[in-house]
Design a protein around this motif. Structure first.
Motif, PDB file in Angstrom:
ATOM      1  N   LEU A  78      31.921  53.014  17.935  1.00 28.13           N
ATOM      2  CA  LEU A  78      32.219  51.674  17.434  1.00 28.13           C
ATOM      3  C   LEU A  78      31.396  50.616  18.154  1.00 28.13           C
ATOM      4  N   SER A 126      34.144  46.079  22.068  1.00 24.17           N
ATOM      5  CA  SER A 126      35.546  45.799  21.760  1.00 24.17           C
ATOM      6  C   SER A 126      35.800  44.386  21.245  1.00 24.17           C
ATOM      7  N   HIS A 148      35.155  46.776  15.458  1.00 22.93           N
ATOM      8  CA  HIS A 148      35.928  47.561  16.425  1.00 22.93           C
ATOM      9  C   HIS A 148      37.427  47.331  16.226  1.00 22.93           C
ATOM     10  N   CYS A 180      40.257  50.171  14.923  1.00 20.56           N
ATOM     11  CA  CYS A 180      41.380  50.568  15.780  1.00 20.56           C
ATOM     12  C   CYS A 180      42.721  50.178  15.165  1.00 20.56           C
ATOM     13  N   LYS A 202      40.016  58.421  19.663  1.00 19.42           N
ATOM     14  CA  LYS A 202      39.483  58.000  20.956  1.00 19.42           C
ATOM     15  C   LYS A 202      38.121  57.342  20.716  1.00 19.42           C
ATOM     16  N   ILE A 203      37.784  56.369  21.573  1.00 18.28           N
ATOM     17  CA  ILE A 203      36.476  55.706  21.486  1.00 18.28           C
ATOM     18  C   ILE A 203      35.502  56.522  22.331  1.00 18.28           C
ATOM     19  N   SER A 204      34.627  57.239  21.666  1.00 15.74           N
ATOM     20  CA  SER A 204      33.666  58.085  22.369  1.00 15.74           C
ATOM     21  C   SER A 204      32.371  57.352  22.703  1.00 15.74           C
ATOM     22  N   ALA A 215      30.565  53.184  22.475  1.00 12.00           N
ATOM     23  CA  ALA A 215      30.684  51.765  22.103  1.00 12.00           C
ATOM     24  C   ALA A 215      29.352  51.074  22.335  1.00 12.00           C
ATOM     25  N   SER A 218      31.774  56.690  12.582  1.00 10.64           N
ATOM     26  CA  SER A 218      31.561  55.295  12.934  1.00 10.64           C
ATOM     27  C   SER A 218      32.052  54.392  11.809  1.00 10.64           C
TER      28      SER A 218
END
Length: 286
Positions: free
Chosen positions: A188, A191, A196, A200, A211-213, A215, A233
């Motif tokens: 993503l 934040s 993003h 979420c 989970k955010i792998s 960014a 994505s």
């Protein structure tokens, strides 16, 4: 005989006044920092040795004389652009600094630039790529003249030029084929980006584990991770490359962003107005 004012020096002075740093001004006007310093000095000499800036290690700020002169400089350049436009018979002239999120640049800017350039070949457009959250401060500081910016709801403003859906993107046609197991890895934007938060929030509402792998505000980076198959994505639909797939259920629907044109100033040059009008005409049909 009174010295005349060089329009190029005025343009550099205005950029420096708004950016607050000579290094940023140098990038904007396409010169070295030392050349920008010399231009400011030449302008100060033409004004009888008036000091226009206080200089420090962190940048520059206007003196009292600089504050007073800024209004004159901006009016002079605006009148110059208007006069050239009206009486030259050669169309608009001038320079624009345009800001846009990277995905809009990829999807729309080549066509916008080519079609605008065919009509107004003497207008120079410089481009700043940044997410919406970073474009607003640049507009307030007048480091860019206008920008395409996003709002999270396309129906929230009558000034929306185009509605652009956010979509899930992956290397395979369905989420199941990715074989992620119980937790969906996502690549993503940072934040503080709308994409993003939208992704979420949508996942949280449906109860899907994620989970955010990865960014990054670089869409090239997000595309690369999606291509690897290591994560899915989120991006605007028109920015999706042909070799990636738009994913549907069981992934939740994502919102439709609204694209607006935002300006640094209420009084704008003919070149800026013409480019904004061009965007309003062309962007909805791309």
């Amino acid at each position: 005989m009174q010295p005349s004012l060089d329009l190029r020096l005025l343009a550099t002075f205005i950029r420096a006044a708004h950016s607050g740093t000579l290094s940023a001004t140098a990038i904007q006007v396409g010169r070295t920092q030392s050349a920008v310093t010399m231009q400011i000095q030449r302008l100060e000499e033409a004004l009888g040795g008036q000091s226009l800036f206080h200089r420090s290690g962190s940048g520059v700020r206007l003196t009292g004389s600089g504050e007073r002169f800024l209004g004159y400089a901006e009016r002079i350049l605006k009148l110059h652009d208007e006069a050239v436009s009206v009486f030259s018979g050669k169309g608009l002239h001038g320079s624009i600094i345009f800001g846009s999120p990277e995905d809009y640049l990829i999807a729309f800017f080549p066509t916008l630039l080519k079609s605008f350039g065919a009509i107004y070949p003497d207008v120079e457009i410089k481009v700043v790529s940044a997410p919406t959250v970073e474009l607003h401060p640049l507009l307030r500081a007048r480091q860019i003249d206008l920008a395409l910016v996003s709002i999270p709801d396309a129906k929230a403003s009558k000034d929306v030029v185009r509605a652009e859906p956010l979509v899930w993107v992956g290397s395979k046609p369905t989420l199941e084929l990715h074989d992620f197991g119980d937790t969906v890895p996502m690549a993503l934007p940072a934040s503080n980006a709308m994409d993003h938060r939208a992704a979420c929030d949508a996942m949280a509402r449906t109860g899907l584990r994620f989970k955010i792998s990865y960014a990054s505000n670089s869409i090239a980076g997000l595309i690369g991770v999606a291509r690897s198959g290591l994560a899915i994505s989120v991006m605007t639909q028109e920015a999706v490359p042909a070799d990636l797939f738009i994913l549907k259920a069981p992934l939740p629907p994502l919102p439709e962003l609204g694209i607006l044109i935002a300006f640094a100033e209420e009084e704008r040059s003919p070149a800026i107005e013409a480019f904004a009008d061009h965007i309003r005409r062309v962007l909805p049909s791309l």
